[in-house]
Design a protein around this motif. Structure first.
Motif, PDB file in Angstrom:
ATOM      1  N   PHE A   1     -61.952  27.661  17.352  1.00 26.01           N
ATOM      2  CA  PHE A   1     -62.430  26.294  17.166  1.00 26.01           C
ATOM      3  C   PHE A   1     -63.247  26.198  15.883  1.00 26.01           C
ATOM      4  O   PHE A   1     -63.041  25.308  15.059  1.00 26.01           O
ATOM      5  N   PHE A   2     -64.181  27.131  15.684  1.00 31.82           N
ATOM      6  CA  PHE A   2     -65.030  27.100  14.497  1.00 31.82           C
ATOM      7  C   PHE A   2     -64.241  27.412  13.231  1.00 31.82           C
ATOM      8  O   PHE A   2     -64.460  26.799  12.189  1.00 31.82           O
ATOM      9  N   HIS A   3     -63.299  28.364  13.303  1.00 29.51           N
ATOM     10  CA  HIS A   3     -62.514  28.722  12.124  1.00 29.51           C
ATOM     11  C   HIS A   3     -61.569  27.604  11.706  1.00 29.51           C
ATOM     12  O   HIS A   3     -61.159  27.538  10.551  1.00 29.51           O
ATOM     13  N   MET A   4     -61.219  26.731  12.636  1.00 27.64           N
ATOM     14  CA  MET A   4     -60.327  25.609  12.307  1.00 27.64           C
ATOM     15  C   MET A   4     -61.122  24.388  11.865  1.00 27.64           C
ATOM     16  O   MET A   4     -60.574  23.308  11.764  1.00 27.64           O
ATOM     17  N   GLY A   5     -62.421  24.583  11.613  1.00 26.63           N
ATOM     18  CA  GLY A   5     -63.221  23.476  11.085  1.00 26.63           C
ATOM     19  C   GLY A   5     -63.932  22.670  12.148  1.00 26.63           C
ATOM     20  O   GLY A   5     -64.357  21.546  11.887  1.00 26.63           O
ATOM     21  N   GLY A   6     -64.076  23.209  13.345  1.00 25.82           N
ATOM     22  CA  GLY A   6     -64.776  22.490  14.410  1.00 25.82           C
ATOM     23  C   GLY A   6     -66.232  22.259  14.050  1.00 25.82           C
ATOM     24  O   GLY A   6     -66.854  23.040  13.329  1.00 25.82           O
ATOM     25  N   ALA A   7     -66.767  21.142  14.530  1.00 29.17           N
ATOM     26  CA  ALA A   7     -68.148  20.770  14.213  1.00 29.17           C
ATOM     27  C   ALA A   7     -69.119  21.747  14.868  1.00 29.17           C
ATOM     28  O   ALA A   7     -68.962  22.115  16.027  1.00 29.17           O
ATOM     29  N   ARG A   8     -70.123  22.163  14.085  1.00 32.38           N
ATOM     30  CA  ARG A   8     -71.145  23.071  14.596  1.00 32.38           C
ATOM     31  C   ARG A   8     -72.439  22.299  14.770  1.00 32.38           C
ATOM     32  O   ARG A   8     -72.773  21.430  13.987  1.00 32.38           O
ATOM     33  N   SER A   9     -73.161  22.670  15.809  1.00 35.93           N
ATOM     34  CA  SER A   9     -74.484  22.086  15.996  1.00 35.93           C
ATOM     35  C   SER A   9     -75.464  23.221  16.248  1.00 35.93           C
ATOM     36  O   SER A   9     -75.084  24.300  16.713  1.00 35.93           O
ATOM     37  N   LEU A  10     -76.726  22.979  15.961  1.00 32.29           N
ATOM     38  CA  LEU A  10     -77.744  23.998  16.152  1.00 32.29           C
ATOM     39  C   LEU A  10     -77.862  24.362  17.627  1.00 32.29           C
ATOM     40  O   LEU A  10     -78.000  25.537  17.973  1.00 32.29           O
ATOM     41  N   ALA A  11     -77.782  23.372  18.500  1.00 35.31           N
ATOM     42  CA  ALA A  11     -77.879  23.633  19.938  1.00 35.31           C
ATOM     43  C   ALA A  11     -76.724  24.535  20.398  1.00 35.31           C
ATOM     44  O   ALA A  11     -76.921  25.454  21.193  1.00 35.31           O
ATOM     45  N   MET A  12     -75.512  24.270  19.873  1.00 36.14           N
ATOM     46  CA  MET A  12     -74.346  25.066  20.259  1.00 36.14           C
ATOM     47  C   MET A  12     -74.513  26.494  19.762  1.00 36.14           C
ATOM     48  O   MET A  12     -74.222  27.452  20.485  1.00 36.14           O
ATOM     49  N   GLN A  13     -74.990  26.683  18.535  1.00 38.78           N
ATOM     50  CA  GLN A  13     -75.179  28.023  17.995  1.00 38.78           C
ATOM     51  C   GLN A  13     -76.240  28.780  18.786  1.00 38.78           C
ATOM     52  O   GLN A  13     -76.090  29.973  19.044  1.00 38.78           O
ATOM     53  N   ASN A  14     -77.304  28.078  19.184  1.00 38.26           N
ATOM     54  CA  ASN A  14     -78.341  28.723  19.994  1.00 38.26           C
ATOM     55  C   ASN A  14     -77.787  29.151  21.350  1.00 38.26           C
ATOM     56  O   ASN A  14     -78.095  30.234  21.848  1.00 38.26           O
ATOM     57  N   GLN A  15     -76.961  28.306  21.948  1.00 37.96           N
ATOM     58  CA  GLN A  15     -76.357  28.627  23.239  1.00 37.96           C
ATOM     59  C   GLN A  15     -75.426  29.830  23.121  1.00 37.96           C
ATOM     60  O   GLN A  15     -75.426  30.721  23.978  1.00 37.96           O
ATOM     61  N   ILE A  16     -74.653  29.878  22.050  1.00 37.96           N
ATOM     62  CA  ILE A  16     -73.746  31.007  21.831  1.00 37.96           C
ATOM     63  C   ILE A  16     -74.562  32.291  21.640  1.00 37.96           C
ATOM     64  O   ILE A  16     -74.217  33.337  22.208  1.00 37.96           O
ATOM     65  N   SER A  17     -75.632  32.232  20.876  1.00 37.44           N
ATOM     66  CA  SER A  17     -76.484  33.410  20.673  1.00 37.44           C
ATOM     67  C   SER A  17     -77.074  33.890  21.996  1.00 37.44           C
ATOM     68  O   SER A  17     -77.140  35.097  22.257  1.00 37.44           O
ATOM     69  N   GLN A  18     -77.478  32.944  22.839  1.00 32.81           N
ATOM     70  CA  GLN A  18     -78.029  33.310  24.145  1.00 32.81           C
ATOM     71  C   GLN A  18     -76.951  33.984  25.000  1.00 32.81           C
ATOM     72  O   GLN A  18     -77.216  34.978  25.669  1.00 32.81           O
ATOM     73  N   CYS A  19     -75.732  33.464  24.960  1.00 37.64           N
ATOM     74  CA  CYS A  19     -74.631  34.053  25.733  1.00 37.64           C
ATOM     75  C   CYS A  19     -74.317  35.469  25.247  1.00 37.64           C
ATOM     76  O   CYS A  19     -74.056  36.363  26.054  1.00 37.64           O
ATOM     77  N   ILE A  20     -74.352  35.677  23.934  1.00 36.55           N
ATOM     78  CA  ILE A  20     -74.083  37.007  23.391  1.00 36.55           C
ATOM     79  C   ILE A  20     -75.156  37.980  23.858  1.00 36.55           C
ATOM     80  O   ILE A  20     -74.860  39.122  24.231  1.00 36.55           O
ATOM     81  N   THR A  21     -76.415  37.530  23.880  1.00 36.05           N
ATOM     82  CA  THR A  21     -77.503  38.378  24.370  1.00 36.05           C
ATOM     83  C   THR A  21     -77.279  38.734  25.834  1.00 36.05           C
ATOM     84  O   THR A  21     -77.452  39.890  26.239  1.00 36.05           O
TER      85      THR A  21
END
Length: 130
Positions: free
Chosen positions: A85-105
């Motif tokens: 999704f991100f590599h195809m130009g999907g919109a990024r938001s700070l909240a989404m990036q924070n959530q992804i970082s939390q999931c990776i942790t």
């Protein structure tokens, strides 16, 4: 379609004849099998002072670990979809990036838990090398 030819610099054009006793050959064949290399590749690596890496695949038939492995597979699939999704130009938001970082942790924490669980099951008789 024929297989493409190797570059001349990569071809093994020189041969060295080595004779082994039956016992020596069986030992070398066993070592080569453990490393996953054909006998010729194993002997070449050893003669060039390279250290062939022996890997052991540990198989544990435990329902708890199998369930976790299935969950990790599903999580990995979801992460691949997010990355696409991100590599195809999907919109990024700070909240989404924070959530992804939390999931990776959380995934790293789960990994540590699985390693700890695998250590607890170390002596299980159903565990074997494949």
């Amino acid at each position: 379609m024929a297989r493409p030819k190797k570059e001349e610099t990569l071809q093994h054009g020189h041969q060295v004849m080595v004779r082994f006793t039956d016992v020596e050959y069986e030992l070398i064949k066993g070592y080569a099998k453990q490393t996953g290399y054909p006998v010729a590749v194993y002997v070449r690596k050893c003669s060039l002072m390279e250290t062939p890496q022996i890997t052991y695949n540990i198989v544990a038939d435990l329902p708890e670990i199998q369930k976790l492995a299935e969950e990790f597979g599903k999580i990995g699939n979801n992460l691949n979809q997010i990355a696409k999704f991100f590599h195809m130009g999907g919109a990024r938001s700070l909240a989404m990036q924070n959530q992804i970082s939390q999931c990776i942790t959380e995934l790293h924490d789960l990994r540590e838990e699985v390693i700890r669980m695998a250590g607890e099951f170390h002596g299980n008789t159903e565990t074997h090398r494949s």
